[in-house]
Design an enzyme around this catalytic site. Sequence first.
Site, mmCIF file in Angstrom:
data_model
loop_
_atom_site.group_PDB
_atom_site.id
_atom_site.type_symbol
_atom_site.label_atom_id
_atom_site.label_comp_id
_atom_site.label_asym_id
_atom_site.label_seq_id
_atom_site.Cartn_x
_atom_site.Cartn_y
_atom_site.Cartn_z
ATOM 1 N N ARG A 65 51.179 -33.054 64.852
ATOM 2 C CA ARG A 65 51.031 -34.509 64.759
ATOM 3 C C ARG A 65 49.829 -34.888 63.905
ATOM 4 N NH1 ARG A 65 53.316 -33.337 69.839
ATOM 5 N NH2 ARG A 65 51.258 -32.727 70.541
ATOM 6 N N GLU A 102 45.807 -22.691 78.169
ATOM 7 C CA GLU A 102 45.834 -22.596 79.631
ATOM 8 C C GLU A 102 46.603 -21.333 80.058
ATOM 9 O OE1 GLU A 102 46.912 -26.329 81.198
ATOM 10 O OE2 GLU A 102 46.446 -25.753 83.256
HETATM 11 P P1 AMP Z 1 43.686 -28.630 73.426
HETATM 12 O O1 AMP Z 1 43.837 -28.307 74.872
HETATM 13 O O2 AMP Z 1 42.599 -29.653 73.174
HETATM 14 O O3 AMP Z 1 43.510 -27.409 72.583
HETATM 15 O O4 AMP Z 1 45.054 -29.325 72.992
HETATM 16 C C1 AMP Z 1 45.991 -28.602 72.287
HETATM 17 C C2 AMP Z 1 46.973 -29.454 71.532
HETATM 18 O O5 AMP Z 1 47.979 -29.793 72.448
HETATM 19 C C3 AMP Z 1 46.431 -30.735 70.908
HETATM 20 O O6 AMP Z 1 46.476 -30.601 69.500
HETATM 21 C C4 AMP Z 1 47.389 -31.812 71.378
HETATM 22 O O7 AMP Z 1 48.214 -32.217 70.311
HETATM 23 C C5 AMP Z 1 48.269 -31.149 72.428
HETATM 24 N N1 AMP Z 1 48.083 -31.673 73.784
HETATM 25 C C6 AMP Z 1 47.346 -31.126 74.778
HETATM 26 N N2 AMP Z 1 47.470 -31.821 75.902
HETATM 27 C C7 AMP Z 1 48.298 -32.861 75.629
HETATM 28 C C8 AMP Z 1 48.814 -33.963 76.389
HETATM 29 N N3 AMP Z 1 48.517 -34.127 77.686
HETATM 30 N N4 AMP Z 1 49.631 -34.837 75.760
HETATM 31 C C9 AMP Z 1 49.953 -34.660 74.459
HETATM 32 N N5 AMP Z 1 49.513 -33.648 73.698
HETATM 33 C C10 AMP Z 1 48.689 -32.761 74.264
#
Ligand code: AMP
Length: 177
Positions: A65, A102
């Site tokens: 995105r 995770e």
């Molecule tokens: P992160 O945990 O910050 O590494 O997030 C990883 C990727 O997953 C990010 O680039 C977001 O686009 C996506 N992402 C993580 N959590 C969500 C959520 N609750 N809703 C939408 N996208 C998410």
Amino acid sequence: MSPTTDRGTVEQLLRAVPDFPEPGIRFWDLTPVLADAAGLAATTRLLSEPVTSTGVDVVVGIEARGFLLGAAVAQALGLGIVPVRKHGKLPAVAASRSYDLEYGSATLELPAGVLAPGTRALLVDDVLATGGTAAAASELVESCGARVVALSVVLELPALSGRARVGDRPVHAVLER
Ligand code: AMP
């Protein structure tokens, strides 16, 4: 439009999808924001807020995105865009970074030959959750001698402490949930 009006526009269009991609996860879906002309325009303005067109040289969009959002921001600022991609998509790779999710791990890659040392980059993504993705993308940019001027996201989930993983790089979040 004022930033307050723009934020209201984005908030109205943003959609929370329960239990996606797995039970217990609330997925923040930007699709209705991007599909709406006023929503896309407002998001683009808000994501561009932390920089001026003279303070940054390129936008870096994080798969997937971040490509849509980053390209709009790059166009608004009169800049180009560099994609940070998932492993195996790029024909020529400058650097790779693996990081923990995770469950399991992921690898991001930066294309070869597009970021010169000293380049000032604005990173763009949709959501800052645990910060692993943003930290890995930042490290990729910096591995080329380029600099992260700021990381700009539509939504930050502060409960997941993503900022801590991003370190002292400036984070600009349009909204928090
Ligand atoms: P992160 O945990 O910050 O590494 O997030 C990883 C990727 O997953 C990010 O680039 C977001 O686009 C996506 N992402 C993580 N959590 C969500 C959520 N609750 N809703 C939408 N996208 C998410």
